[in-house]
Design a protein around this motif. Structure first.
Motif, mmCIF file in Angstrom:
data_model
loop_
_atom_site.group_PDB
_atom_site.id
_atom_site.type_symbol
_atom_site.label_atom_id
_atom_site.label_comp_id
_atom_site.label_asym_id
_atom_site.label_seq_id
_atom_site.Cartn_x
_atom_site.Cartn_y
_atom_site.Cartn_z
ATOM 1 N N PHE A 149 3.535 -4.914 -16.213
ATOM 2 C CA PHE A 149 4.301 -3.690 -15.963
ATOM 3 C C PHE A 149 4.860 -3.599 -14.540
ATOM 4 O O PHE A 149 6.041 -3.242 -14.370
ATOM 5 N N PRO A 150 4.078 -3.934 -13.497
ATOM 6 C CA PRO A 150 4.648 -3.858 -12.134
ATOM 7 C C PRO A 150 5.876 -4.748 -11.956
ATOM 8 O O PRO A 150 6.835 -4.347 -11.292
ATOM 9 N N ILE A 194 7.393 1.377 -6.560
ATOM 10 C CA ILE A 194 6.769 0.422 -7.495
ATOM 11 C C ILE A 194 5.254 0.494 -7.398
ATOM 12 O O ILE A 194 4.556 0.510 -8.418
ATOM 13 N N SER A 245 3.123 1.934 -10.477
ATOM 14 C CA SER A 245 2.185 0.990 -11.099
ATOM 15 C C SER A 245 0.761 1.535 -11.061
ATOM 16 O O SER A 245 0.013 1.424 -12.042
#
Length: 280
Positions: free
Chosen positions: A113-114, A140, A144
């Motif tokens: 996901f990041p 981010i 995250s």
């Protein structure tokens, strides 16, 4: 074949250039998800026996916590049982293989996901002003962190409470609970992904406030309605006791309150910018 690098400034790119740029960001994101998914595919025993089927076992940390809490308060609890009264089976020929493939892909998305967020941010950020990019440097990292926090909350709170409730629920003693593998996996996956996305609420509110779609006043106005919705959802996914419902509802309400504060902060910054422009 190597990608042809687009050297045009972002504000001079055509619609098709933007689509081409987006396509490569999506390709790189999918590639990373697939690579991580392949690793998850190989780690089948850990993914299924330890992770997915963890909430099915009564020695799961969540059940132990609730059992100890109930014992301390002098109450009997279903969380102190030896095992959950249901079995998991696969009724389709390709059921187990299909579950293995899709679970690996979802594991790739969650872990990656990041990076997916990073690629999306690389596509969006050239359209922002330099000052806006500087102010959003931690985007981010924060997004995250909130996503993984939501995933953990979904896995350790929502998923086991849902499985315990649905697995022990009976309309009649004549009915035996024998759940399909796909149904069980979907329950865990939905809890984890939904909570991961839900915990992004402060980030979502930040951007909605920036574009003028949300204000603190609107959020305050509908806070009571949001409270009722959260309590209803908590009642649906948890066992029928007040303590479990509160445990699920409280973090969501805290996120809602934090989102109101973030919305206020964004509007204050926008007001300061407008004041500086007028003075200038």
């Amino acid at each position: 074949m190597a990608k042809k690098k687009n050297t045009k400034p972002h504000n001079e790119m055509s619609f098709l250039d933007h689509l081409e740029e987006l396509r490569w960001h999506l390709i790189r994101s999918v590639f990373v998800v697939v690579i991580i998914g392949c690793i998850a595919f190989v780690m089948r025993e850990f993914i299924f026996d330890t992770i997915l089927f963890g909430p099915k076992k009564m020695d799961f940390p969540t059940y132990r916590f609730f059992c100890k809490a109930a014992t301390f308060l002098g109450f009997d609890s279903a969380f102190c049982a030896d095992k959950l009264p249901f079995t998991i089976q696969s009724r389709l020929m390709a059921g187990q293989f299909s579950a293995h493939i899709w679970t690996s892909i979802w594991a790739g998305f969650i872990i990656g996901f990041p990076y997916v967020l990073y690629e999306m941010w690389k596509f969006i950020s050239p359209g922002l002003y330099e000052k806006e990019r500087k102010n959003s440097r931690g985007f981010i990292l924060i997004a995250s962190f909130l996503f993984f926090l939501g995933v953990l909350f979904g896995y350790y709170v929502v998923a086991p409470l849902s499985i315990n409730f649905l697995g022990t629920y009976q309309v009649s003693a004549e009915v035996t609970n024998e759940f399909d593998l796909a149904s069980y996996v979907a329950t865990v996956r939905s809890a984890v992904i939904a909570c991961g996305v839900l915990f992004e609420l402060p980030i979502i509110i930040f951007f909605l406030t920036k574009v003028g779609l949300i204000t603190p006043e609107i959020m305050k106005k509908y806070r009571k309605i949001a409270l009722v919705i959260v309590l209803i959802l908590s009642a649906v996914i948890t066992p029928p006791d007040v303590a479990s419902q509160i445990i699920v509802a409280v973090p969501v309400l805290i996120l809602y309150q934090i989102s109101i504060y973030i919305s206020k902060m964004v509007l204050k910054r926008e007001a300061k910018k407008e004041a500086k422009l007028k003075k200038g």
